[in-house]
Design a protein around this motif. Structure first.
Motif, PDB file in Angstrom:
ATOM      1  N   GLU A  44      -0.161  45.035  23.562  1.00 49.28           N
ATOM      2  CA  GLU A  44      -1.538  46.147  24.121  1.00 49.28           C
ATOM      3  C   GLU A  44      -2.978  46.173  23.955  1.00 49.28           C
ATOM      4  O   GLU A  44      -3.868  46.492  23.983  1.00 49.28           O
ATOM      5  CB  GLU A  44      -1.224  47.602  23.102  1.00 49.28           C
ATOM      6  CG  GLU A  44       0.120  48.226  23.568  1.00 49.28           C
ATOM      7  CD  GLU A  44       0.341  49.908  23.198  1.00 49.28           C
ATOM      8  OE1 GLU A  44      -0.648  49.617  22.277  1.00 49.28           O
ATOM      9  OE2 GLU A  44       1.284  50.510  23.630  1.00 49.28           O
ATOM     10  N   GLN A  45      -2.861  45.044  22.621  1.00 51.96           N
ATOM     11  CA  GLN A  45      -4.085  44.848  22.021  1.00 51.96           C
ATOM     12  C   GLN A  45      -5.285  43.829  23.106  1.00 51.96           C
ATOM     13  O   GLN A  45      -6.615  43.629  22.635  1.00 51.96           O
ATOM     14  CB  GLN A  45      -4.449  43.548  20.545  1.00 51.96           C
ATOM     15  CG  GLN A  45      -3.899  44.418  19.622  1.00 51.96           C
ATOM     16  CD  GLN A  45      -2.010  44.932  19.319  1.00 51.96           C
ATOM     17  OE1 GLN A  45      -1.574  44.116  20.095  1.00 51.96           O
ATOM     18  NE2 GLN A  45      -1.981  43.864  18.086  1.00 51.96           N
ATOM     19  N   HIS A  46      -4.313  42.268  23.804  1.00 49.43           N
ATOM     20  CA  HIS A  46      -4.876  41.918  24.495  1.00 49.43           C
ATOM     21  C   HIS A  46      -5.915  42.285  25.742  1.00 49.43           C
ATOM     22  O   HIS A  46      -5.126  43.619  25.863  1.00 49.43           O
ATOM     23  CB  HIS A  46      -3.851  41.608  25.275  1.00 49.43           C
ATOM     24  CG  HIS A  46      -3.946  40.292  26.181  1.00 49.43           C
ATOM     25  ND1 HIS A  46      -4.918  40.269  26.861  1.00 49.43           N
ATOM     26  CD2 HIS A  46      -3.737  38.781  25.841  1.00 49.43           C
ATOM     27  CE1 HIS A  46      -5.716  38.975  28.155  1.00 49.43           C
ATOM     28  NE2 HIS A  46      -4.432  38.136  27.250  1.00 49.43           N
ATOM     29  N   PRO A  47      -7.085  42.298  26.093  1.00 51.13           N
ATOM     30  CA  PRO A  47      -7.698  43.414  26.693  1.00 51.13           C
ATOM     31  C   PRO A  47      -7.912  43.297  27.956  1.00 51.13           C
ATOM     32  O   PRO A  47      -7.199  44.494  28.789  1.00 51.13           O
ATOM     33  CB  PRO A  47      -8.880  41.815  27.096  1.00 51.13           C
ATOM     34  CG  PRO A  47      -9.086  41.315  25.682  1.00 51.13           C
ATOM     35  CD  PRO A  47      -7.715  41.478  25.252  1.00 51.13           C
ATOM     36  N   LEU A  48      -6.125  42.764  28.687  1.00 46.98           N
ATOM     37  CA  LEU A  48      -6.111  42.169  30.170  1.00 46.98           C
ATOM     38  C   LEU A  48      -5.066  43.968  30.511  1.00 46.98           C
ATOM     39  O   LEU A  48      -4.841  44.564  31.126  1.00 46.98           O
ATOM     40  CB  LEU A  48      -5.215  41.537  30.425  1.00 46.98           C
ATOM     41  CG  LEU A  48      -4.210  41.560  31.787  1.00 46.98           C
ATOM     42  CD1 LEU A  48      -4.832  41.167  32.535  1.00 46.98           C
ATOM     43  CD2 LEU A  48      -3.087  40.031  31.442  1.00 46.98           C
ATOM     44  N   ALA A  49      -4.431  44.321  28.840  1.00 42.37           N
ATOM     45  CA  ALA A  49      -3.658  45.154  29.131  1.00 42.37           C
ATOM     46  C   ALA A  49      -3.898  46.625  29.519  1.00 42.37           C
ATOM     47  O   ALA A  49      -2.851  47.398  29.558  1.00 42.37           O
ATOM     48  CB  ALA A  49      -2.847  45.453  27.285  1.00 42.37           C
ATOM     49  N   GLN A  50      -4.892  46.693  29.601  1.00 41.94           N
ATOM     50  CA  GLN A  50      -5.733  47.821  29.773  1.00 41.94           C
ATOM     51  C   GLN A  50      -6.916  48.184  31.439  1.00 41.94           C
ATOM     52  O   GLN A  50      -6.846  49.195  31.681  1.00 41.94           O
ATOM     53  CB  GLN A  50      -7.064  48.869  28.791  1.00 41.94           C
ATOM     54  CG  GLN A  50      -6.579  48.257  27.100  1.00 41.94           C
ATOM     55  CD  GLN A  50      -4.691  49.243  26.987  1.00 41.94           C
ATOM     56  OE1 GLN A  50      -4.654  50.132  26.918  1.00 41.94           O
ATOM     57  NE2 GLN A  50      -3.958  49.038  25.835  1.00 41.94           N
ATOM     58  N   ASP A  51      -6.363  47.084  31.464  1.00 42.04           N
ATOM     59  CA  ASP A  51      -6.787  47.002  32.837  1.00 42.04           C
ATOM     60  C   ASP A  51      -5.682  47.028  34.438  1.00 42.04           C
ATOM     61  O   ASP A  51      -5.316  46.072  34.353  1.00 42.04           O
ATOM     62  CB  ASP A  51      -7.679  45.850  32.979  1.00 42.04           C
ATOM     63  CG  ASP A  51      -8.551  45.722  34.131  1.00 42.04           C
ATOM     64  OD1 ASP A  51      -7.861  45.759  35.584  1.00 42.04           O
ATOM     65  OD2 ASP A  51      -9.838  45.487  34.389  1.00 42.04           O
ATOM     66  N   GLU A 270     -13.465  33.537  37.765  1.00 39.38           N
ATOM     67  CA  GLU A 270     -12.613  34.787  36.987  1.00 39.38           C
ATOM     68  C   GLU A 270     -11.371  35.671  37.375  1.00 39.38           C
ATOM     69  O   GLU A 270     -10.747  36.055  35.718  1.00 39.38           O
ATOM     70  CB  GLU A 270     -13.125  35.369  37.793  1.00 39.38           C
ATOM     71  CG  GLU A 270     -12.768  36.978  37.868  1.00 39.38           C
ATOM     72  CD  GLU A 270     -14.031  38.226  39.554  1.00 39.38           C
ATOM     73  OE1 GLU A 270     -13.104  39.293  39.604  1.00 39.38           O
ATOM     74  OE2 GLU A 270     -13.751  37.370  40.580  1.00 39.38           O
ATOM     75  N   LEU A 271     -10.511  35.014  37.419  1.00 42.36           N
ATOM     76  CA  LEU A 271      -8.859  34.943  36.867  1.00 42.36           C
ATOM     77  C   LEU A 271      -8.652  33.966  35.678  1.00 42.36           C
ATOM     78  O   LEU A 271      -7.806  35.226  35.187  1.00 42.36           O
ATOM     79  CB  LEU A 271      -8.169  34.783  38.263  1.00 42.36           C
ATOM     80  CG  LEU A 271      -6.761  35.125  37.657  1.00 42.36           C
ATOM     81  CD1 LEU A 271      -6.560  36.089  38.346  1.00 42.36           C
ATOM     82  CD2 LEU A 271      -5.480  33.852  39.108  1.00 42.36           C
ATOM     83  N   GLU A 276      -7.601  35.270  29.698  1.00 41.03           N
ATOM     84  CA  GLU A 276      -7.817  34.446  28.452  1.00 41.03           C
ATOM     85  C   GLU A 276      -9.567  34.729  28.128  1.00 41.03           C
ATOM     86  O   GLU A 276     -10.634  34.272  28.194  1.00 41.03           O
ATOM     87  CB  GLU A 276      -7.902  32.839  28.953  1.00 41.03           C
ATOM     88  CG  GLU A 276      -8.244  32.142  27.203  1.00 41.03           C
ATOM     89  CD  GLU A 276      -7.519  33.287  25.953  1.00 41.03           C
ATOM     90  OE1 GLU A 276      -8.575  33.625  24.737  1.00 41.03           O
ATOM     91  OE2 GLU A 276      -6.367  33.217  25.934  1.00 41.03           O
ATOM     92  N   PRO A 277      -9.778  35.590  28.159  1.00 43.39           N
ATOM     93  CA  PRO A 277     -11.292  36.084  27.320  1.00 43.39           C
ATOM     94  C   PRO A 277     -11.890  35.457  26.551  1.00 43.39           C
ATOM     95  O   PRO A 277     -13.299  35.700  26.636  1.00 43.39           O
ATOM     96  CB  PRO A 277     -11.361  38.363  27.552  1.00 43.39           C
ATOM     97  CG  PRO A 277      -9.673  38.132  27.085  1.00 43.39           C
ATOM     98  CD  PRO A 277      -9.067  37.158  27.413  1.00 43.39           C
ATOM     99  N   ILE A 278     -11.223  35.112  25.983  1.00 41.30           N
ATOM    100  CA  ILE A 278     -12.405  35.181  23.910  1.00 41.30           C
ATOM    101  C   ILE A 278     -12.389  33.656  24.643  1.00 41.30           C
ATOM    102  O   ILE A 278     -13.477  32.530  23.953  1.00 41.30           O
ATOM    103  CB  ILE A 278     -11.060  35.607  23.060  1.00 41.30           C
ATOM    104  CG1 ILE A 278     -10.738  36.458  23.493  1.00 41.30           C
ATOM    105  CG2 ILE A 278     -11.967  34.800  21.921  1.00 41.30           C
ATOM    106  CD1 ILE A 278     -10.553  37.382  21.925  1.00 41.30           C
TER     107      ILE A 278
END
Length: 300
Positions: A44-51, A270-271, A276-278
């Protein structure tokens, strides 16, 4: 922290046991038919999880790259993710370095194959022991000084140094009188800046660049003179958290997934940033053995 080896591959269903010594190996052209849904797990902590929109794009990209129906599973935490992958409900997991090592000890059924790099090219971090000058000339002398250490579950500020540093040949326990415990990285740095400790355990990027990174960079930003301290010990490199699949999956699937990740930044930036946003340096190949330093620490 001795982790139990609770699960084995023996209980996996035939549809998920794709390449083990206990069953006949499927024909190379048949392995896709034996994976009805390819579940990719993250926490859940992964930014992708909420999008949800980003998840749909990730699922589509993996489905096209692997030739399988890919679906993303969001686990509440790493413990649930490793359990799901051990059970075979998830075939692919995105882990932190410590979580991957713990999962490997838990089931001995997953294998890392790719991990991100930072924008400066670093592929991981090392634990370091930083001392204010004049620093002790030898590790054997550190018990004559006060050293700040992080929480007991912190990999670089506690676990790695405590398990690997042995003054006069005597391993540390973490309870020595010369160790001063701090509740967080910020509190640990504050102890050092206030001169309440002479040294501290921290981290640095594993890179060939001589520029200060990690804890030392943070200390300089907070007012420490750049030449006022030095690193007197560093651990082996710990790669950044990997992408890992069940080890009983076909070699060809590992190769396809690895190539997909390594090429992703160049082909679809973008993908890549969704996945991998960090760490923005792209993916590189990695192996299970690269995480041995962390597994050794957790297995003690």
């Amino acid at each position: 922290m001795k982790l139990p080896r609770l699960l084995s591959l023996a209980g996996m269903s035939a549809s998920l046991v794709l390449a083990t010594g206990a069953t006949s190996k499927p024909k190379e052209e048949d392995w896709r038919s034996q994976v009805p849904t390819f579940r990719i797990g993250l926490v859940e902590q992964h930014p992708l999880a909420q999008d949800r929109e980003a998840i749909a794009r990730i699922e589509k990209a993996y489905s096209e790259a692997l030739g399988l129906q890919a679906r993303v599973y969001v686990a509440p935490d790493f413990q649930r993710l490793m359990q799901a992958q051990a059970d075979g409900r998830v075939l692919y997991g995105i882990y932190s370095s410590t979580a991957y090592a713990a999962a490997s000890l838990f089931c001995n059924c997953i294998k890392a194959f790719a991990a991100p790099k930072s924008a400066n090219g670093a592929s991981g971090i090392s634990s370091v022991l930083i001392f204010r000058k004049p620093a002790p000339e030898s590790i054997d002398e550190i018990d004559d000084f006060k050293i700040g250490t992080g929480p007991s579950d912190n990999l670089t500020a506690h676990l790695l140094p405590v398990r690997n540093i042995a003054p006069d040949g005597l391993p540390l326990s973490g309870e020595e009188s010369f160790l001063v415990k701090a509740e967080s990285a910020s509190a640990l740095e504050a102890l050092f800046l206030k001169k309440e400790v002479d040294g501290l355990f921290g981290w640095e990027m594993a890179t060939d660049d001589s520029q200060a990174t990690g804890t030392l960079e943070r200390l300089v930003e907070k007012g420490l003179e750049p030449d006022a301290s030095e690193v007197i010990w560093r651990s082996d490199k710990v790669p950044f958290g990997p992408h890992a699949m069940r080890s009983d999956l076909p070699k060809e699937l590992f190769e396809i997934a690895q190539t997909f990740l390594i090429d992703l930044k160049e082909k679809d930036i973008e993908l890549y940033e969704m996945l991998e946003p960090i760490r923005q340096g792209g993916f590189g190949a990695i192996s299970h053995e690269d995480y041995q330093p962390v597994m050794d620490v957790l297995d003690q």
